[in-house]
Design an enzyme around this catalytic site. Structure first.
Site, PDB file in Angstrom:
ATOM      1  N   PHE A 372       1.276  -0.969  -0.260  1.00  0.00           N
ATOM      2  CA  PHE A 372      -0.059   0.145   0.388  1.00  0.00           C
ATOM      3  C   PHE A 372       0.653   1.428  -0.336  1.00  0.00           C
ATOM      4  CE2 PHE A 372      -2.453  -3.069   2.313  1.00  0.00           C
ATOM      5  CZ  PHE A 372      -2.668  -4.197   1.684  1.00  0.00           C
ATOM      6  N   CYS A 373       1.831   1.148  -1.269  1.00  0.00           N
ATOM      7  CA  CYS A 373       2.479   2.806  -0.652  1.00  0.00           C
ATOM      8  C   CYS A 373       3.042   3.283   0.846  1.00  0.00           C
ATOM      9  CB  CYS A 373       1.916   3.529  -1.960  1.00  0.00           C
ATOM     10  SG  CYS A 373       1.978   3.157  -3.200  1.00  0.00           S
ATOM     11  N   ALA A 374       3.161   2.599   1.392  1.00  0.00           N
ATOM     12  CA  ALA A 374       3.099   2.500   2.444  1.00  0.00           C
ATOM     13  C   ALA A 374       4.235   1.199   3.738  1.00  0.00           C
ATOM     14  CB  ALA A 374       2.112   3.121   3.833  1.00  0.00           C
TER      15      ALA A 374
END
Ligand SMILES: Cc1ncc(COP(=O)(O)O)c(C=O)c1O
Length: 422
Positions: A372-374
């Site tokens: 999740f781009c985290a």
């Protein structure tokens, strides 16, 4: 593309365009699409679509052109700016810059942040908030395990920083856990120590009222496509001083008020003093108008009513998942934390990408899998310390909002139960 039935009329606070869309299943049948990936991109509100359709014949250039439609489009663009300013409770003198997205907004702020500013950012942030500051002196703050610890961590770091300009970048709601961050308390801590604060409201603005003045944050960034207005615009709103004194983010027409030849053969440029300075080129009037339309629709529906609907579905989903022993939810602040409708989890015995694919192919349910781009946050939550971006475990994320009917949540629960007890 598959068929859209116009008869899907589940009771939801704000109807969305994806209602009634049917998608193919692996067995040759089809199903009504359950859009449960709002945190990536929310479906467009029907109201937004209707407003854009009504305006489309009158579309024209903005800030150039003497024709009637250019004048009308320019007025609409500037009125959209005012609508966004009201939606965000901007203070007198605040700027509202139309950008492409939250990522663009935070990169713009990083570009205008004065040299020598020390930037503080939690390692738990989405990459859009984590990465733009790399040209500055950045302190990455360790993942806190409670909202109180977040405030203590930020305060300790700000207190012990050397004198000089400081900026704290925080998220309002996590795109991984949905958990709400203590924005007002973090803003107070930042200001106590002479720092400014920017709020990444990408996941907060669709679900809660974001009021710059009440939260006392210096800037807010959000994306149209997560706010039910997927037409390519985002917003950076807040203090005008850094924005007004820095070089334009993009150089070009619109950003420049006057350009003249110098006798030595060079160019003298007078940059626009207002928001146009950072909106070089032809502005995306459709995108800006769509955001303004969404702001009006959300305000009219009322965030209390929206939150009541979403909380009801969130409790139903989390309670249902808790009854499935194979499911492990991801949380930073614990089960009782306040949250928006974003739920990430793993399923034992399943690869997350395979599980998400099975939900799509067998049940017509759209969720997301991945990190999740985290990456630092999800790896922390998964207890995974692999450095390889492509390998290692991942998670599944379901997210929803104002256009989600109860039946979509129930289908996800039934599908998850079936897939974990085949
Ligand atoms: C918390 C958060 N911040 C920033 C972003 C980046 O938004 P965009 O991709 O619209 O630039 C996202 C996108 O998922 C997000 O969830």
């Amino acid at each position: 593309m598959t068929t859209v039935t116009t008869t899907a009329t589940a009771t939801v606070p704000l109807p969305v365009l994806s209602a009634g869309v049917r998608v193919p299943l692996a067995d040759g049948g089809d199903a009504e699409y359950a859009a449960l990936d709002y945190a990536a991109s929310a479906p467009a509100l029907r109201q937004v679509w209707d407003d854009i359709a009504a305006y489309a014949p009158y579309y024209g250039s903005v800030h150039r052109g003497a024709g009637h439609l250019s004048q009308l489009s320019t007025r609409l663009f500037e009125e959209s700016r005012e609508t966004v300013a009201r939606f965000l409770g901007c203070r007198p003198g605040d700027s509202v810059v139309f950008t492409r997205s939250t990522t663009d907004s935070l990169n713009l702020l990083a570009a205008v942040t004065p040299a020598g500013t020390r930037v503080f950012v939690f390692e738990t942030e989405h990459h859009a908030a984590l990465l733009p500051w790399r040209g500055h002196d950045v302190t990455y703050l360790a993942a806190p395990r409670s909202p109180e610890e977040a405030v203590r961590t930020a305060e300790d770091a700000l207190r012990s920083a050397p004198a000089g300009p400081k900026l704290l970048c925080v998220t309002g709601a996590s795109n991984v856990t949905g958990e709400l961050w203590p924005v007002r308390e973090l803003a107070a801590a930042a200001h106590r120590h002479g720092a400014r604060i920017v709020l990444d409201a990408a996941q907060l603005a669709p679900h809660r009222a974001v009021d710059i003045a009440r939260l006392d944050v210096d800037w807010v960034a959000f994306s149209g496509h997560k706010l039910y207005a997927p037409f390519g615009s985002g917003v950076l709103a807040g203090r005008a001083d850094w924005l007004g004194s820095a070089e334009p983010y993009l150089a070009g027409g619109g950003a420049s008020r006057a350009v003249s030849r110098r006798t030595d053969g060079g160019l003298d440029v007078e940059w626009a003093p207002d928001e146009s300075r950072h909106e070089a080129g032809s502005p995306n009037v459709i995108g800006a108008y769509a955001i303004a339309s969404a702001c009006r629709a959300l305000t009219t529906a009322g965030f209390d009513q929206l939150a009541a609907h979403e909380d009801h579905l969130l409790t139903r989903l989390r309670t249902g998942l808790a009854e499935l022993p194979a499911v492990r939810p991801l949380s930073l602040f614990g089960p009782d934390a306040a949250r928006v409708p974003v739920v990430s989890f793993t399923v034992s015995g399943w690869d997350s990408a395979e599980f998400a694919r099975a939900l799509s192919e067998r049940y017509g349910i759209g969720v997301r899998s991945g990190l999740f781009c985290a990456h630092p946050l999800v790896r922390t939550l998964l207890g995974d310390d692999t450095a390889d971006c492509d390998g290692g475990p991942q998670a599944i994320r379901a997210s929803f909002g104002a256009g989600t009917p109860t039946s979509h949540i129930d289908r996800l629960l039934a599908a998850t139960a079936e897939l974990t007890h085949p």
